[in-house]
Design an enzyme around this catalytic site. Structure first.
Site, PDB file in Angstrom:
ATOM      1  N   HIS A 140      11.597 -21.320 -21.768  1.00  0.00           N
ATOM      2  CA  HIS A 140      12.236 -21.487 -20.453  1.00  0.00           C
ATOM      3  C   HIS A 140      11.759 -22.809 -19.861  1.00  0.00           C
ATOM      4  O   HIS A 140      11.395 -22.905 -18.689  1.00  0.00           O
ATOM      5  CB  HIS A 140      11.920 -20.309 -19.536  1.00  0.00           C
ATOM      6  CG  HIS A 140      12.623 -19.047 -19.933  1.00  0.00           C
ATOM      7  ND1 HIS A 140      13.712 -18.545 -19.257  1.00  0.00           N
ATOM      8  CD2 HIS A 140      12.428 -18.197 -20.971  1.00  0.00           C
ATOM      9  CE1 HIS A 140      14.138 -17.443 -19.843  1.00  0.00           C
ATOM     10  NE2 HIS A 140      13.367 -17.218 -20.894  1.00  0.00           N
ATOM     11  N   TYR A 173       2.197 -15.812 -21.996  1.00  0.00           N
ATOM     12  CA  TYR A 173       2.305 -16.641 -20.798  1.00  0.00           C
ATOM     13  C   TYR A 173       0.971 -17.290 -20.468  1.00  0.00           C
ATOM     14  O   TYR A 173       0.899 -18.447 -20.046  1.00  0.00           O
ATOM     15  CB  TYR A 173       2.771 -15.799 -19.607  1.00  0.00           C
ATOM     16  CG  TYR A 173       4.187 -15.280 -19.693  1.00  0.00           C
ATOM     17  CD1 TYR A 173       4.994 -15.498 -20.802  1.00  0.00           C
ATOM     18  CD2 TYR A 173       4.718 -14.534 -18.646  1.00  0.00           C
ATOM     19  CE1 TYR A 173       6.279 -15.010 -20.862  1.00  0.00           C
ATOM     20  CE2 TYR A 173       6.013 -14.039 -18.699  1.00  0.00           C
ATOM     21  CZ  TYR A 173       6.789 -14.280 -19.810  1.00  0.00           C
ATOM     22  OH  TYR A 173       8.070 -13.788 -19.871  1.00  0.00           O
TER      23      TYR A 173
END
Length: 368
Positions: free
Chosen positions: A77, A345
């Site tokens: 992303h 993450y």
């Protein structure tokens, strides 16, 4: 949420009927990018993989091998834009959870719109999966972070399936495309993924960020004041009217982000936070499965996006949208993808925080 089929010429965006064709394999890569984003690390996930074989660092290494080195950007992303706004709770969610986000009132929100994929300068395109990540800033220093995508279900059930899918869809060095036989073998071994892709195929993309519905995909547990626990999924449902993206829309540099910036400048953009309450027996550990349509839906309030900022200076730049950053009253379910997302993450965040911050891939203040 619309369930009509995509326009003619685009009906096999996520279909399985012609996976051996190059065009279909390219479309499949669009799903693979969101797969990367949602389930990208597996160390400590129920012991399915030994530490010597796979851990978060090695998985992020794979992102970089697939997408190249882009210092300062998120490993997936990568192309995105920061947002600021607020959430107005109407109090309806308070009977399901003690989380202060559901008490009547207004809370500040920061977040990020993005496209799935690890290329920060990739052109916007009609097959790109779109995401909305948010951080609700609650009283007492608590936070609620959530990452949502504009697909109805997740294509893979667990980390093992994800790992196998990576191997099956890896480009062949000789052709630059996945091996059709490997792709077919993967779906033969994972019928749940084939079913999930059929559901994704049946839902067209919206014409932009502002009129897309974003779904949590994973299940969570809401705890009320009496200690009662309920499985819940949620969606951000737009107030802007849905319109499908035309099938012949060409990929272009920043047309989705430019349209979003123009829309936000004309007036605030809003979504309704809709909580879907599961019943006993509804799957909480399998994001490939939708819950029945007759489940209770609770409108918990309104998200208002007031402004956008480039990521190099915006409030979302240094935020890790870890799905396990949860306030009291919301807990993780038994979905194995949640811990995988959290681990990946963290690894991506650590790497990019040690790198110089380049100019944002999207510059809403300068017309991108």
């Amino acid at each position: 949420m619309s369930t009509e089929r995509p326009p003619a010429g685009d009906s096999d965006r996520y279909g399985l009927a012609a996976l051996t064709k190059p065009a279909a394999l390219v479309r499949l890569a669009g799903i693979a990018t969101v797969v990367f984003a949602i389930a990208a690390a597996f160390a400590g996930t129920a012991g399915w993989f030994s530490p010597g074989r796979l851990d978060p660092a090695r998985m992020i290494d794979r992102f970089e091998a697939v997408n190249g080195q882009h210092p300062g950007f998120r490993r997936n992303h990568a192309k995105g834009v920061c947002l600021t706004g607020w959430f107005d709770s109407n109090g309806a969610g308070a009977r399901l959870s003690t989380a202060s986000v559901f008490a009547i009132g207004r809370l500040p929100v920061i977040g990020r719109f993005a496209l799935a994929g690890g290329l920060p300068m990739m052109p916007d395109g009609p097959s790109a999966v779109r995401s909305l990540a948010l951080e609700f800033r609650l009283p007492g220093g608590q936070q609620w972070r959530t990452g949502m995508n504009d697909i109805p279900v997740f294509p893979l059930k667990d980390p093992r399936a994800f790992y196998e899918q990576l191997g099956a869809t890896a480009p062949d060095p000789k052709t630059g495309r996945p091996d059709p036989a490997a792709v077919q073998a993967f779906f033969a071994a994972h019928p749940e993924s084939a079913r999930a892709l059929a559901l994704i195929k049946a839902q067209p993309f919206s014409s932009g960020f502002a009129n897309a519905t974003y779904n949590s995909l994973n299940a969570f547990v809401f705890v009320d004041g009496a200690g009662t626990e309920r499985p819940v999924r949620w969606s951000m449902v737009p107030l802007d009217a849905f319109a499908p993206e035309p099938a012949d829309t060409p990929a272009d540099s920043n047309y989705l982000f430019d349209a979003l910036a123009t829309r936000v400048k004309s007036a605030p953009v809003q979504w309704r936070l809709v909580l879907t309450v599961g019943r006993p027996g509804d799957p909480t550990n399998d994001a490939t499965l939708p819950w029945p349509a007759d489940r209770e839906h609770v409108d918990a309030g309104t998200l208002t996006v007031m402004a956008l900022q480039g990521e190099d200076t915006g409030a979302c730049r240094d935020v890790n949208f870890d799905p396990l950053v949860l306030p009291t009253g919301i807990a993780a379910s038994d979905d194995p993808l949640l811990s995988a997302r959290s681990a990946a993450y963290s690894q991506s965040f650590t790497r990019r925080e040690g790198e110089a911050k380049p100019p944002s891939a999207v510059r809403p203040d300068k017309g991108s």
